[in-house]
Design an enzyme around this catalytic site. Structure first.
Site, PDB file in Angstrom:
ATOM      1  N   LYS A  99      36.631  46.850  30.466  1.00  0.00           N
ATOM      2  CA  LYS A  99      37.525  45.916  31.155  1.00  0.00           C
ATOM      3  C   LYS A  99      38.947  45.943  30.566  1.00  0.00           C
ATOM      4  O   LYS A  99      39.166  46.473  29.471  1.00  0.00           O
ATOM      5  CB  LYS A  99      36.918  44.509  31.079  1.00  0.00           C
ATOM      6  CG  LYS A  99      35.588  44.391  31.848  1.00  0.00           C
ATOM      7  CD  LYS A  99      35.106  42.947  31.884  1.00  0.00           C
ATOM      8  CE  LYS A  99      33.804  42.826  32.670  1.00  0.00           C
ATOM      9  NZ  LYS A  99      33.391  41.408  32.811  1.00  0.00           N
TER      10      LYS A  99
ATOM     11  N   TYR B  52      33.703  42.240  43.204  1.00  0.00           N
ATOM     12  CA  TYR B  52      33.027  41.024  42.739  1.00  0.00           C
ATOM     13  C   TYR B  52      32.700  40.072  43.889  1.00  0.00           C
ATOM     14  O   TYR B  52      32.579  38.868  43.669  1.00  0.00           O
ATOM     15  CB  TYR B  52      33.887  40.313  41.695  1.00  0.00           C
ATOM     16  CG  TYR B  52      33.750  40.878  40.286  1.00  0.00           C
ATOM     17  CD1 TYR B  52      32.519  40.827  39.606  1.00  0.00           C
ATOM     18  CD2 TYR B  52      34.837  41.430  39.622  1.00  0.00           C
ATOM     19  CE1 TYR B  52      32.394  41.324  38.318  1.00  0.00           C
ATOM     20  CE2 TYR B  52      34.707  41.931  38.323  1.00  0.00           C
ATOM     21  CZ  TYR B  52      33.483  41.870  37.681  1.00  0.00           C
ATOM     22  OH  TYR B  52      33.352  42.350  36.389  1.00  0.00           O
TER      23      TYR B  52
ATOM     24  N   ASN C  37      35.469  39.815  28.292  1.00  0.00           N
ATOM     25  CA  ASN C  37      34.228  40.130  27.578  1.00  0.00           C
ATOM     26  C   ASN C  37      33.919  41.627  27.540  1.00  0.00           C
ATOM     27  O   ASN C  37      32.768  42.042  27.522  1.00  0.00           O
ATOM     28  CB  ASN C  37      33.065  39.311  28.146  1.00  0.00           C
ATOM     29  CG  ASN C  37      32.769  39.627  29.603  1.00  0.00           C
ATOM     30  OD1 ASN C  37      33.410  40.485  30.204  1.00  0.00           O
ATOM     31  ND2 ASN C  37      31.783  38.967  30.169  1.00  0.00           N
TER      32      ASN C  37
ATOM     33  N   HIS D 183      31.501  45.637  31.666  1.00  0.00           N
ATOM     34  CA  HIS D 183      30.623  45.309  32.794  1.00  0.00           C
ATOM     35  C   HIS D 183      29.459  46.281  32.820  1.00  0.00           C
ATOM     36  O   HIS D 183      29.612  47.454  32.493  1.00  0.00           O
ATOM     37  CB  HIS D 183      31.408  45.438  34.113  1.00  0.00           C
ATOM     38  CG  HIS D 183      30.517  45.402  35.328  1.00  0.00           C
ATOM     39  ND1 HIS D 183      30.135  44.229  35.924  1.00  0.00           N
ATOM     40  CD2 HIS D 183      29.902  46.401  36.021  1.00  0.00           C
ATOM     41  CE1 HIS D 183      29.332  44.506  36.952  1.00  0.00           C
ATOM     42  NE2 HIS D 183      29.176  45.822  37.039  1.00  0.00           N
TER      43      HIS D 183
ATOM     44  N   GLU E   3      27.540  49.645  43.315  1.00  0.00           N
ATOM     45  CA  GLU E   3      28.721  49.644  42.444  1.00  0.00           C
ATOM     46  C   GLU E   3      29.212  51.065  42.141  1.00  0.00           C
ATOM     47  O   GLU E   3      30.413  51.303  42.065  1.00  0.00           O
ATOM     48  CB  GLU E   3      28.409  48.896  41.144  1.00  0.00           C
ATOM     49  CG  GLU E   3      28.233  47.396  41.355  1.00  0.00           C
ATOM     50  CD  GLU E   3      27.996  46.626  40.073  1.00  0.00           C
ATOM     51  OE1 GLU E   3      28.038  45.386  40.137  1.00  0.00           O
ATOM     52  OE2 GLU E   3      27.777  47.248  39.013  1.00  0.00           O
TER      53      GLU E   3
HETATM   54  P1  DAT Z   1      27.890  39.563  33.626  1.00  0.00           P
HETATM   55  O1  DAT Z   1      29.208  40.281  33.511  1.00  0.00           O
HETATM   56  O2  DAT Z   1      27.303  39.249  32.284  1.00  0.00           O
HETATM   57  O3  DAT Z   1      26.932  40.266  34.554  1.00  0.00           O
HETATM   58  P2  DAT Z   1      28.279  37.637  35.781  1.00  0.00           P
HETATM   59  O4  DAT Z   1      27.841  38.718  36.714  1.00  0.00           O
HETATM   60  O5  DAT Z   1      27.564  36.326  35.872  1.00  0.00           O
HETATM   61  O6  DAT Z   1      28.195  38.124  34.253  1.00  0.00           O
HETATM   62  O7  DAT Z   1      29.830  37.348  35.987  1.00  0.00           O
HETATM   63  C1  DAT Z   1      30.726  38.415  36.182  1.00  0.00           C
HETATM   64  C2  DAT Z   1      31.948  38.184  35.344  1.00  0.00           C
HETATM   65  O8  DAT Z   1      32.587  36.991  35.768  1.00  0.00           O
HETATM   66  C3  DAT Z   1      31.663  37.961  33.850  1.00  0.00           C
HETATM   67  O9  DAT Z   1      31.565  39.163  33.145  1.00  0.00           O
HETATM   68  C4  DAT Z   1      32.847  37.160  33.426  1.00  0.00           C
HETATM   69  C5  DAT Z   1      33.135  36.304  34.635  1.00  0.00           C
HETATM   70  N1  DAT Z   1      32.488  34.988  34.515  1.00  0.00           N
HETATM   71  C6  DAT Z   1      31.168  34.710  34.668  1.00  0.00           C
HETATM   72  N2  DAT Z   1      30.911  33.415  34.467  1.00  0.00           N
HETATM   73  C7  DAT Z   1      32.112  32.846  34.181  1.00  0.00           C
HETATM   74  C8  DAT Z   1      32.544  31.530  33.860  1.00  0.00           C
HETATM   75  N3  DAT Z   1      31.680  30.498  33.811  1.00  0.00           N
HETATM   76  N4  DAT Z   1      33.864  31.338  33.610  1.00  0.00           N
HETATM   77  C9  DAT Z   1      34.741  32.348  33.678  1.00  0.00           C
HETATM   78  N5  DAT Z   1      34.412  33.617  33.974  1.00  0.00           N
HETATM   79  C10 DAT Z   1      33.115  33.860  34.218  1.00  0.00           C
HETATM   80 MG    MG Z   2      27.046  40.609  36.627  1.00  0.00          MG
END
Ligand code: DAT
Ligand code: MG
Length: 146
Positions: A11, A51, A114, A117, A128
């Site tokens: 990222k 997304y 973070n 991905h 994807e």
């Molecule tokens: P992951 O990347 O662990 O699969 P996800 O698919 O639930 O997590 O969410 C995609 C991305 O969105 C994640 O990497 C960071 C962002 N995100 C998720 N939950 C969030 C939150 N509560 N606040 C801010 N950003 C968030």
């Molecule tokens: Mg995810």
């Protein structure tokens, strides 16, 4: 266990902090084979498309603005059980809750920034990968043939 492919994205926060090499080294040290890779910068629209599953989430605008804020490295990884193995190596979404040794624990700044991905299922992975790569850009060797 079946040979699978998954999509990973290093990222913008990790690319900007010069962590591409460390992340890629970790993936390769774990035996994850990189079969496609390129550096791209998403448009806001492009990030929204990627997304779209999160379009109703309160963090959607912030997430897609962030993901289009700078270049990312996208890669296709291949291996047995690679989808789950990558998710384990990444750690959970929030770096503060991620287990020691995971990439998000090591390098993550916040839930949004973070580092990495990884696709979360075989269906998501195929979709994807197709979002970023054409078949010509994936250098997979046939396995289990015949
Ligand atoms: P992951 O990347 O662990 O699969 P996800 O698919 O639930 O997590 O969410 C995609 C991305 O969105 C994640 O990497 C960071 C962002 N995100 C998720 N939950 C969030 C939150 N509560 N606040 C801010 N950003 C968030
Ligand atoms: Mg995810």
């Amino acid at each position: 266990m079946a040979v699978e492919q998954t999509l990973t994205i290093i990222k913008p926060d990790a690319v900007a902090r010069g962590l591409m090499g460390k992340v890629l080294e970790t993936l390769e040290m774990e035996g994850m084979k990189i079969v496609g890779m390129k550096m791209v910068q998403l448009t806001k629209r492009g990030a929204e498309g990627f997304y779209q599953v999160h379009r109703l989430q309160p963090f959607f605008d912030s997430l897609t603005t962030y993901m289009s804020s700078g270049p990312v490295m996208v890669a296709v990884l291949e291996g047995e059980g690679i989808i789950e193995r990558l998710r384990r190596l990444m750690g959970v979404t929030d770096p503060q809750k991620a287990a020691p040794g995971t990439l998000r624990h090591r390098y993550g700044i916040s839930v949004q920034e973070n580092v990495i991905h990884g696709s979360d299922s075989p269906e998501t992975a195929q979709w994807e990968i197709g979002y970023f790569f054409s078949q010509m850009e994936i250098h997979s060797r046939p396995v289990n043939s015949g």
